[in-house]
Design an enzyme around this catalytic site. Structure first.
Site, PDB file in Angstrom:
ATOM      1  N   HIS A  57      -1.343   3.408  -4.133  1.00 56.87           N
ATOM      2  CA  HIS A  57      -1.121   4.613  -3.332  1.00 56.87           C
ATOM      3  C   HIS A  57       0.122   5.317  -3.866  1.00 56.87           C
ATOM      4  CE1 HIS A  57      -3.411   3.237   0.531  1.00 56.87           C
ATOM      5  NE2 HIS A  57      -4.102   2.984  -0.572  1.00 56.87           N
ATOM      6  N   GLU A  59       2.797   6.375  -2.459  1.00 55.54           N
ATOM      7  CA  GLU A  59       4.065   5.829  -1.962  1.00 55.54           C
ATOM      8  C   GLU A  59       4.458   4.555  -2.704  1.00 55.54           C
ATOM      9  OE1 GLU A  59       1.776   7.199   1.850  1.00 55.54           O
ATOM     10  OE2 GLU A  59       1.281   6.541  -0.185  1.00 55.54           O
ATOM     11  N   CYS A  87       0.088   4.753   5.328  1.00 55.36           N
ATOM     12  CA  CYS A  87      -0.747   3.733   5.953  1.00 55.36           C
ATOM     13  C   CYS A  87       0.095   2.480   6.229  1.00 55.36           C
ATOM     14  CB  CYS A  87      -1.920   3.388   5.035  1.00 55.36           C
ATOM     15  SG  CYS A  87      -1.443   2.502   3.528  1.00 55.36           S
ATOM     16  N   CYS A  90       1.618   0.887   3.007  1.00 53.41           N
ATOM     17  CA  CYS A  90       2.745   1.656   2.477  1.00 53.41           C
ATOM     18  C   CYS A  90       3.963   1.569   3.399  1.00 53.41           C
ATOM     19  CB  CYS A  90       2.330   3.102   2.252  1.00 53.41           C
ATOM     20  SG  CYS A  90       1.109   3.259   0.916  1.00 53.41           S
TER      21      CYS A  90
END
Length: 166
Positions: A57, A59, A87, A90
Protein backbone atom coordinates in the site's frame (compact mmCIF):
# COMPACT_ATOMS: atom_id res chain seq x y z
CA UNK A 1 -5.11 22.35 12.09
CA UNK A 2 -5.33 25.13 9.55
CA UNK A 3 -4.86 24.10 5.94
CA UNK A 4 -1.88 26.22 5.03
CA UNK A 5 -0.42 26.17 1.51
CA UNK A 6 2.26 23.61 2.44
CA UNK A 7 -0.38 21.12 3.56
CA UNK A 8 -2.27 21.59 0.30
CA UNK A 9 0.93 21.18 -1.73
CA UNK A 10 1.79 17.93 0.06
CA UNK A 11 -1.70 16.55 -0.53
CA UNK A 12 -1.49 17.56 -4.18
CA UNK A 13 1.73 15.54 -4.36
CA UNK A 14 -0.10 12.59 -2.79
CA UNK A 15 -2.84 12.98 -5.41
CA UNK A 16 -0.20 12.94 -8.15
CA UNK A 17 1.09 9.67 -6.68
CA UNK A 18 -2.47 8.29 -6.68
CA UNK A 19 -2.72 9.11 -10.39
CA UNK A 20 0.48 7.10 -10.97
CA UNK A 21 -1.19 4.13 -9.27
CA UNK A 22 -4.28 4.51 -11.42
CA UNK A 23 -2.16 4.67 -14.59
CA UNK A 24 -0.75 1.20 -13.85
CA UNK A 25 -4.11 -0.33 -12.91
CA UNK A 26 -3.74 -0.04 -9.16
CA UNK A 27 -6.28 1.37 -6.72
CA UNK A 28 -5.45 5.10 -6.86
CA UNK A 29 -4.01 5.87 -3.44
CA UNK A 30 -0.97 8.08 -2.94
CA UNK A 31 1.04 8.97 0.14
CA UNK A 32 3.75 11.48 1.02
CA UNK A 33 5.78 11.40 4.24
CA UNK A 34 7.26 14.70 5.43
CA UNK A 35 9.74 15.43 8.23
CA UNK A 36 9.03 18.04 10.90
CA UNK A 37 11.32 20.52 9.13
CA UNK A 38 9.28 20.22 5.91
CA UNK A 39 11.67 17.88 4.12
CA UNK A 40 10.12 15.31 1.82
CA UNK A 41 11.14 11.87 3.05
CA UNK A 42 9.15 9.66 0.69
CA UNK A 43 6.36 9.61 -1.88
CA UNK A 44 4.64 6.42 -2.94
CA UNK A 45 1.56 4.95 -4.54
CA UNK A 46 -0.23 1.61 -4.33
CA UNK A 47 1.62 -1.26 -5.99
CA UNK A 48 -0.02 -4.32 -4.43
CA UNK A 49 -1.06 -5.71 -7.82
CA UNK A 50 2.10 -4.88 -9.77
CA UNK A 51 4.56 -6.04 -7.10
CA UNK A 52 2.58 -8.48 -6.34
CA UNK A 53 2.54 -7.84 -2.60
CA UNK A 54 -0.56 -7.47 -0.42
CA UNK A 55 1.33 -5.10 1.86
CA UNK A 56 2.43 -2.75 -0.95
CA UNK A 57 0.00 0.00 0.00
CA UNK A 58 1.14 3.59 -0.57
CA UNK A 59 1.51 4.23 3.18
CA UNK A 60 3.65 1.13 3.78
CA UNK A 61 5.89 1.87 0.80
CA UNK A 62 6.39 5.45 2.02
CA UNK A 63 7.28 4.21 5.52
CA UNK A 64 9.78 1.71 4.12
CA UNK A 65 11.48 4.33 1.94
CA UNK A 66 11.69 6.89 4.75
CA UNK A 67 13.03 4.33 7.23
CA UNK A 68 15.81 3.43 4.77
CA UNK A 69 16.68 7.11 4.30
CA UNK A 70 16.73 7.85 8.03
CA UNK A 71 18.28 4.52 9.01
CA UNK A 72 15.61 4.08 11.67
CA UNK A 73 12.20 2.41 11.83
CA UNK A 74 10.96 5.13 14.15
CA UNK A 75 9.78 8.04 12.08
CA UNK A 76 9.28 10.51 14.89
CA UNK A 77 7.70 13.92 14.25
CA UNK A 78 6.69 13.04 10.70
CA UNK A 79 3.44 13.77 8.92
CA UNK A 80 1.88 11.40 6.40
CA UNK A 81 -0.35 12.89 3.72
CA UNK A 82 -2.52 10.23 2.13
CA UNK A 83 -5.43 10.52 -0.26
CA UNK A 84 -7.62 7.92 1.48
CA UNK A 85 -8.00 6.99 5.15
CA UNK A 86 -5.49 4.26 6.03
CA UNK A 87 -6.62 0.66 6.55
CA UNK A 88 -5.93 -1.45 9.66
CA UNK A 89 -2.64 -2.79 8.29
CA UNK A 90 -1.34 0.67 7.43
CA UNK A 91 -2.53 2.21 10.70
CA UNK A 92 -0.74 -0.53 12.62
CA UNK A 93 2.48 0.22 10.77
CA UNK A 94 2.03 3.97 11.28
CA UNK A 95 1.58 3.48 15.03
CA UNK A 96 4.68 1.25 15.17
CA UNK A 97 6.67 3.84 13.22
CA UNK A 98 5.58 6.56 15.68
CA UNK A 99 4.32 8.88 12.94
CA UNK A 100 3.10 12.08 14.59
CA UNK A 101 0.25 13.09 12.29
CA UNK A 102 -1.81 11.66 9.45
CA UNK A 103 -3.58 14.03 7.09
CA UNK A 104 -5.97 12.28 4.74
CA UNK A 105 -8.43 13.38 2.12
CA UNK A 106 -11.41 11.04 2.04
CA UNK A 107 -12.73 8.50 4.51
CA UNK A 108 -12.83 4.82 3.64
CA UNK A 109 -16.12 3.44 5.00
CA UNK A 110 -15.17 -0.17 4.18
CA UNK A 111 -11.57 -0.32 5.45
CA UNK A 112 -10.80 2.90 7.33
CA UNK A 113 -8.94 2.57 10.61
CA UNK A 114 -8.51 6.29 11.43
CA UNK A 115 -12.12 6.97 12.30
CA UNK A 116 -14.48 5.23 9.88
CA UNK A 117 -14.47 1.64 11.17
CA UNK A 118 -11.71 1.72 13.77
CA UNK A 119 -9.92 4.45 15.71
CA UNK A 120 -6.46 2.92 16.07
CA UNK A 121 -4.76 6.29 16.21
CA UNK A 122 -6.57 7.19 19.44
CA UNK A 123 -6.65 3.78 21.13
CA UNK A 124 -5.39 4.23 24.70
CA UNK A 125 -4.33 0.59 24.83
CA UNK A 126 -1.56 1.30 22.33
CA UNK A 127 1.70 2.97 23.31
CA UNK A 128 1.49 5.72 20.68
CA UNK A 129 -1.29 7.98 19.50
CA UNK A 130 -1.38 9.76 16.17
CA UNK A 131 -3.02 13.09 15.45
CA UNK A 132 -5.58 12.65 12.69
CA UNK A 133 -6.62 15.43 10.32
CA UNK A 134 -9.18 14.57 7.69
CA UNK A 135 -10.82 16.24 4.75
CA UNK A 136 -7.88 17.99 3.07
CA UNK A 137 -8.75 18.22 -0.66
CA UNK A 138 -11.67 15.96 0.18
CA UNK A 139 -13.54 16.31 -3.12
CA UNK A 140 -10.46 15.66 -5.26
CA UNK A 141 -9.54 12.58 -3.23
CA UNK A 142 -13.10 11.24 -3.06
CA UNK A 143 -13.78 11.80 -6.75
CA UNK A 144 -10.58 10.02 -7.80
CA UNK A 145 -11.34 6.87 -5.82
CA UNK A 146 -15.08 6.82 -6.59
CA UNK A 147 -14.52 7.28 -10.32
CA UNK A 148 -11.94 4.48 -10.31
CA UNK A 149 -14.31 2.00 -8.69
CA UNK A 150 -17.26 3.16 -10.81
CA UNK A 151 -15.26 2.48 -14.00
CA UNK A 152 -14.18 -0.89 -12.62
CA UNK A 153 -17.78 -1.90 -11.84
CA UNK A 154 -18.92 -0.80 -15.31
CA UNK A 155 -16.14 -2.80 -16.97
CA UNK A 156 -17.06 -5.83 -14.87
CA UNK A 157 -20.72 -5.54 -15.92
CA UNK A 158 -19.70 -5.25 -19.57
CA UNK A 159 -17.60 -8.41 -19.24
CA UNK A 160 -20.61 -10.34 -17.88
CA UNK A 161 -23.03 -9.32 -20.64
CA UNK A 162 -23.94 -12.09 -23.07
CA UNK A 163 -22.70 -11.57 -26.60
CA UNK A 164 -25.20 -9.93 -28.91
CA UNK A 165 -26.83 -12.24 -31.43
CA UNK A 166 -26.70 -11.92 -35.20
Amino acid sequence: MTYIPDHIAWMQMALAEALKAQAIGEVPVGAVLVAADGTLLAAAHNRAITEPDPSAHAEILALRAAARILGNYRLLNTTLYVTIEPCVMCMGALVHARVRRIVFGARDPKWGAAGSLYQLAADDRLNHRIEIVEGLLLEDCRTLIQDFFRRRREASKADRRPPEGD
